[in-house]
Design an enzyme around this catalytic site. Structure first.
Site, short mmCIF file in Angstrom:
data_model
loop_
_atom_site.label_atom_id
_atom_site.label_comp_id
_atom_site.label_asym_id
_atom_site.label_seq_id
_atom_site.Cartn_x
_atom_site.Cartn_y
_atom_site.Cartn_z
N CYS A 1 1.28 -0.99 0.35
CA CYS A 1 0.17 -0.03 0.27
C CYS A 1 0.86 1.31 0.22
CB CYS A 1 -0.68 -0.09 1.08
SG CYS A 1 -2.22 1.49 0.80
N HIS B 1 -10.28 1.42 1.71
CA HIS B 1 -9.92 2.28 2.01
C HIS B 1 -10.81 3.57 2.60
CE1 HIS B 1 -4.83 2.31 1.53
NE2 HIS B 1 -5.43 2.21 1.14
N HIS C 1 -8.96 -3.91 -2.09
CA HIS C 1 -8.02 -3.24 -1.43
C HIS C 1 -8.41 -1.54 -1.49
CE1 HIS C 1 -3.99 -2.42 0.42
NE2 HIS C 1 -4.38 -1.24 -0.46
N GLU C 2 -8.69 -1.05 -2.41
CA GLU C 2 -8.58 0.33 -2.41
C GLU C 2 -10.64 0.54 -2.07
OE1 GLU C 2 -6.55 2.57 -3.00
OE2 GLU C 2 -5.46 0.67 -3.97
ZN ZN Z 1 -3.24 0.59 -0.19
#
Ligand code: ZN
Length: 194
Positions: free
Chosen positions: A94, A140, A136-137
């Site tokens: 990341c 966030h 993953h995004e």
């Molecule tokens: Zn990330």
């Protein structure tokens, strides 16, 4: 062109819920500039994706490179739904947690519903590594980082992986397929403890 500073692990913006972008504001200069800056920033940092909170913008906007030759996709207000129970494991990194990697289990097949930068509704199904990047995004936007999900014992500095866990390092380096066999990972980790 504006490359923005990337928030690092520990910055409170990374832990906040991102705000929905009102549809009528997608084409506004402010939102369009954020998208341009996100593209410049992720290209400069050579990342596979970026979420707006990572450049200190508290909005539900993510960029994802699906590695399909079409460049970066822009997803605004994305809704993510797993479409099977299959799980895939890969080493993630990341831009907000520089120089580290860890193995994370993700849904292997997902559906994304979102708006693109023109305000058009889009819907697509993804599997394997693109599905991992999308999850993953998307995390966030919920204030979740991959380090919250790593398989026990697998989070380490990239340099130390190279130095002490060469088998895992070569697994990560296998660019043709970023998925890993979790059992194999655990075996390598256990070997080291023995
Ligand atoms: Zn990330």
């Amino acid at each position: 062109m504006s490359i923005r500073k990337i928030a690092r692990l520990g910055h409170p913006i990374l832990r906040k819920l991102a705000e929905e972008v009102p549809l009528e504001l997608i084409q506004s200069p402010k939102i369009q500039q954020i998208i341009i800056d996100m593209k410049d920033t992720v290209l400069d940092a050579d990342g596979a994706g970026l979420a707006a909170p990572q450049i200190h913008e508290p909005f539900q906007i993510i960029l994802v490179d699906l590695d399909d030759g079409n460049g970066l996709q822009v997803w605004i207000n994305p809704k993510l739904t797993p479409i099977s129970d299959d799980i895939t494991v890969s080493f993630e990194g990341c831009l907000s947690v520089p120089d580290m990697r860890g193995a994370v289990s993700r849904f292997a097949q997902i559906k994304i519903e979102a708006y693109n930068e023109k305000g058009e509704f889009i819907e697509l199904e993804l599997e394997d590594f693109p599905a991992t990047v999308a999850q993953h995004e998307h995390d966030h936007l919920l204030g979740i980082l991959y380090t919250d999900h790593t398989e026990p014992g697998t989070l380490a500095f990239l340099d130390e992986y190279k130095r002490y866990k060469p088998h895992l390092w070569s697994m990560m380096e296998d660019a043709s397929d970023d998925e890993v066999d979790l059992e194999e990972v655990q075996e390598h980790l256990e070997e080291e403890i023995d």
